[in-house]
Design an enzyme around this catalytic site. Structure first.
Site, PDB file in Angstrom:
ATOM      1  N   ASP A 232      78.689 -28.957   7.831  1.00 50.87           N
ATOM      2  CA  ASP A 232      78.495 -30.116   8.260  1.00 50.87           C
ATOM      3  C   ASP A 232      77.905 -30.151   9.751  1.00 50.87           C
ATOM      4  O   ASP A 232      77.679 -31.159  10.304  1.00 50.87           O
ATOM      5  CB  ASP A 232      79.966 -30.724   8.343  1.00 50.87           C
ATOM      6  CG  ASP A 232      80.839 -30.176   9.112  1.00 50.87           C
ATOM      7  OD1 ASP A 232      80.548 -28.806   9.045  1.00 50.87           O
ATOM      8  OD2 ASP A 232      81.678 -30.574   9.863  1.00 50.87           O
ATOM      9  N   HIS A 233      77.335 -28.979  10.073  1.00 54.50           N
ATOM     10  CA  HIS A 233      76.880 -28.799  11.371  1.00 54.50           C
ATOM     11  C   HIS A 233      75.243 -28.048  11.224  1.00 54.50           C
ATOM     12  O   HIS A 233      74.448 -28.187  12.323  1.00 54.50           O
ATOM     13  CB  HIS A 233      77.422 -27.825  12.298  1.00 54.50           C
ATOM     14  CG  HIS A 233      78.682 -28.421  12.808  1.00 54.50           C
ATOM     15  ND1 HIS A 233      78.973 -29.263  14.246  1.00 54.50           N
ATOM     16  CD2 HIS A 233      80.125 -28.606  12.059  1.00 54.50           C
ATOM     17  CE1 HIS A 233      79.948 -29.487  14.270  1.00 54.50           C
ATOM     18  NE2 HIS A 233      80.758 -29.365  13.132  1.00 54.50           N
TER      19      HIS A 233
ATOM     20  N   HIS B 284      87.176 -21.601  17.285  1.00 55.24           N
ATOM     21  CA  HIS B 284      86.795 -22.285  16.120  1.00 55.24           C
ATOM     22  C   HIS B 284      86.501 -21.254  14.804  1.00 55.24           C
ATOM     23  O   HIS B 284      87.342 -21.239  13.897  1.00 55.24           O
ATOM     24  CB  HIS B 284      85.667 -23.358  16.295  1.00 55.24           C
ATOM     25  CG  HIS B 284      85.502 -24.206  15.046  1.00 55.24           C
ATOM     26  ND1 HIS B 284      86.425 -25.156  14.478  1.00 55.24           N
ATOM     27  CD2 HIS B 284      84.444 -24.442  14.298  1.00 55.24           C
ATOM     28  CE1 HIS B 284      85.835 -25.608  13.356  1.00 55.24           C
ATOM     29  NE2 HIS B 284      84.913 -25.253  13.372  1.00 55.24           N
TER      30      HIS B 284
ATOM     31  N   GLU C  75      83.858 -33.141  20.237  1.00 55.62           N
ATOM     32  CA  GLU C  75      84.625 -33.505  18.994  1.00 55.62           C
ATOM     33  C   GLU C  75      85.981 -34.297  19.181  1.00 55.62           C
ATOM     34  O   GLU C  75      86.383 -34.011  20.293  1.00 55.62           O
ATOM     35  CB  GLU C  75      84.442 -32.280  18.018  1.00 55.62           C
ATOM     36  CG  GLU C  75      85.501 -31.299  18.579  1.00 55.62           C
ATOM     37  CD  GLU C  75      86.637 -30.641  17.290  1.00 55.62           C
ATOM     38  OE1 GLU C  75      86.979 -31.475  16.566  1.00 55.62           O
ATOM     39  OE2 GLU C  75      86.607 -29.354  17.306  1.00 55.62           O
TER      40      GLU C  75
ATOM     41  N   HIS D  46      82.415 -36.794  15.754  1.00 62.14           N
ATOM     42  CA  HIS D  46      83.271 -36.141  14.904  1.00 62.14           C
ATOM     43  C   HIS D  46      84.745 -36.254  14.881  1.00 62.14           C
ATOM     44  O   HIS D  46      85.639 -35.661  14.902  1.00 62.14           O
ATOM     45  CB  HIS D  46      83.290 -34.320  15.256  1.00 62.14           C
ATOM     46  CG  HIS D  46      82.988 -33.635  14.197  1.00 62.14           C
ATOM     47  ND1 HIS D  46      84.457 -33.094  13.640  1.00 62.14           N
ATOM     48  CD2 HIS D  46      82.398 -32.795  13.173  1.00 62.14           C
ATOM     49  CE1 HIS D  46      84.232 -32.206  12.577  1.00 62.14           C
ATOM     50  NE2 HIS D  46      83.109 -32.186  12.370  1.00 62.14           N
TER      51      HIS D  46
END
Length: 651
Positions: free
Chosen positions: A71-72, A156, A202, A414
């Site tokens: 998704d990035h 992350h 985000e 996000h």
């Protein structure tokens, strides 16, 4: 110049991150993700908004990718090899190493197994990665003469980074996904305190405050153990990189402690390959993993085996990690179809699931049936267990980061719209920072910082060196305490030097900025000085003044004043000094000065500033003239009020 932020993806939604920032003539694309919940044009960002002609090299200065999640980064090969972007792409070394495997695995699942239309080929992935420039953490990269970028550790997943970008005096930070809390295999996000015009962060968990990590781990282990002890199978849908390694470390440690013999499986060779990268890139992991690396590699899992499709229907308990994490397709969906009808089995969802996916439907309640498509419905009898093992920061972490960086403006991406609105309100009400949460394809414009380098005239420099004396009497409160205790250490008249620098910023004929003293500005402009003065002449009763002659009228230099005029001014000075505590009241013998207010005895029979009063006996009155500039009008009328009250016998 303003900063323009065009949100092409992750605007009021989770997934398809793509934010284009324009500042001082530079245009940067942060992330280039895809939305795996869609199978049409909505899967990719609307790149046509960047350039109607399709010349993306001219439209963009560079692309920055924060980490390897699809998704990035999922739309990057399509944008470079199909749309034709040929410019520079920046990402960290681990992201560059792991991204090709993620992209190729996605391509195989979508095309070879599900038969979807191919968005990009294996060759496209290879050619795309050739354009990538890898960067180290805290390495300042000069993209061109004006634009520089710098990566900061984001937690992350392995290699994830926040990026700082600066053009001239304008600075921004784009966080990508980050975690402010360390876990078993990665550390917490780290960033310097920067001067920022804009922070783009985000907001996946915009309103969530997580429980203790240890209580969540105990709950997860208990659910897994109970299931396998009862002969059931545990499905853990997860992406191959990140949570898979975190949970494997947790299960590996637990299996060792309780001596469990139940097999743990990975669904594909991708995660095994990923573990190899983790072993190679140990410097990007948590402090605990780095400290124990010399004696034991945390990613060398003894209890984890590869899983084959033929084993789906095999009897006996097991734990299976299957991709993708949202049960949006692929092997995790295939296994879910086989295992969900049994009440003995368990599906545990360790993190966020995007709307529209099977995982999201399971998290929304405990459904007994799920529609896989318009023709297929699935019975769901298995146990559903949800835990927050997400690698995203929670609401507290977001607020902590915003407070630490204290940018002039914040943009949320996000996240889910209602939760983003709540966080937006908190940021403004608690921190006083303007915040926006734009939807996809919306543009936000905010002002940017611009510093001007200015010279200084010699007159201005000399004036800044001059003392600025302030005179004040010891107040009655001081006299009752410190002054009476020690007269020698606390003189009756206090003198302070409150030096200030005041100047005027001008632009010279050479277009250079310069700070000049106000006295030389007229000379520079070739103009004469014009100053507006106000004046007022008020009477004071002589009788009241005569009554005070018994008081101490000794002048400041201990020389008695002979004339009545000096005596009267001296008494007025005492009165004003008493009433204007902390004021800069100065006695110059022939007049009293308070800032620009000039007080003197009027010797004119017919003063133009005097208001005639027929009731006033001129033989019993002394007239005092007060003049002042407009800046001290309030002070002047206060002094006039004191003088007029003096006339009423209140002294």
């Amino acid at each position: 110049m303003a900063i323009e932020c065009l949100v092409l993806g992750a605007g009021q939604e989770v997934g398809k991150s793509c934010v284009v920032v324009s500042m001082n003539g530079k245009r940067i694309m942060f992330d280039c993700g895809m939305d795996m919940a869609y199978h049409d044009h909505r899967r990719h960002p609307d790149f046509s908004r960047l350039s109607q002609s399709g010349d993306f090299d001219a439209a963009l200065t560079c692309i920055v990718i924060t980490h390897f999640h699809l998704d990035h980064i999922g739309a990057l090969p399509y944008f470079t090899e199909v749309c034709g972007y040929r410019g520079p792409i920046y990402m960290t070394y681990p992201t560059k190493a792991l991204a090709p495997a993620m992209l190729e695995d996605y391509r195989k699942v979508m095309v070879e197994r599900r038969g979807e239309e191919e968005q990009f080929t294996s060759e496209h992935i290879v050619e795309c990665m050739k354009k990538v420039i890898a960067v180290d953490l805290k390495q300042t990269v000069q993209v061109d003469k004006e634009l520089q970028i710098r990566a900061y550790y984001a937690g992350h997943v392995l290699g994830a980074a926040m990026f700082y970008a600066k053009v001239g005096d304008t600075g921004i930070v784009y966080t990508g996904d980050y975690n402010m809390t360390p876990d078993r295999h990665l550390g917490a996000a780290q960033i310097d305190r920067l001067q920022l015009d804009l922070l783009i962060t985000e907001s996946t968990y915009a309103t969530t405050i997580r429980d203790s990590k240890y209580s969540r781990e105990r709950e997860f282990l208990k659910a897994v153990h109970n299931c396998v002890a009862g002969g059931g199978k545990v499905l853990i849908p997860t992406f191959a990189l990140g949570r898979a390694q975190e949970l494997c470390i947790l299960l590996e440690d637990y299996w060792e402690r309780v001596n469990l013999k139940v097999p743990i499986y990975f669904s594909s060779g991708l995660t095994m390959q990923a573990n190899t990268y983790y072993q190679m890139l140990i410097s990007w992991t948590s402090q605990k993993v780095k400290e124990t690396y010399s004696t034991r590699n945390a990613f060398d899992f003894k209890h984890v085996l590869n899983f084959d499709r033929s084993m789906i229907a095999a009897p006996g308990p097991c734990v299976l990690f299957a991709t993708p994490g949202w049960i949006s397709g692929g092997f995790s969906l295939e296994v879910f179809k086989q295992w969900s009808p049994s009440e003995m089995n368990l599906v545990t969802l360790p993190g966020y699931c995007a709307a529209g996916t099977i995982g999201h439907k399971l998290m929304s309640g405990k459904p007994t049936k799920i529609d896989l498509d318009k023709d297929t419905q699935l019975d769901v009898r298995c146990q559903i267990h949800q835990l927050s093992f997400s690698p995203h920061t929670d609401a507290k972490g977001i607020m902590d980061l915003v407070k630490f960086l204290s940018p002039k403006h914040v943009i949320l991406v996000h996240g889910e719209k209602p939760k983003m609105a709540t966080l937006k309100g908190r940021i403004y009400s608690e921190l006083g920072i303007q915040c926006d949460d734009p939807a996809n394809n919306e543009t936000v414009c905010i002002p940017s910082t611009h510093y001007v380098k200015a010279g200084a005239s010699n007159t201005f420099i000399r004036s800044s060196l001059n003392p600025n004396f302030k005179f004040s009497r010891c107040s009655s409160e001081d006299e009752s305490d410190s002054c009476l205790k020690d007269r020698k250490s606390m003189p009756w008249l206090q003198v302070t030097d409150e030096r200030t620098v005041e100047g005027i910023l001008v632009e010279e004929k050479s277009k250079k900025a310069k700070v000049a003293n106000q006295d030389e500005l007229l000379l520079m402009l070739g103009e004469e000085k014009h100053e507006v003065q106000f004046a007022y002449c008020c009477p004071i009763n002589i009788g009241n003044l005569e009554e005070t002659k018994s008081k101490d009228l000794t002048s400041s230099n201990n020389v008695p004043c002979i004339s009545d005029m000096c005596s009267w001014l001296r008494m007025l000075y005492i009165k004003l000094s008493d009433q204007l505590s902390g004021g800069n009241v100065q006695d110059f013998g022939e007049h009293i000065q308070v800032e620009s207010v000039h007080v003197s005895i009027c010797q004119k029979d017919r003063c133009p500033y005097r208001i005639s009063d027929s009731s006033q006996n001129k033989s019993e009155a002394v007239f005092v003239c007060c003049t002042w500039s407009v800046a001290d009008e309030k002070l002047a009328w206060k002094i006039i009020s004191i003088l007029e009250n003096f006339n009423s016998g209140t002294y």
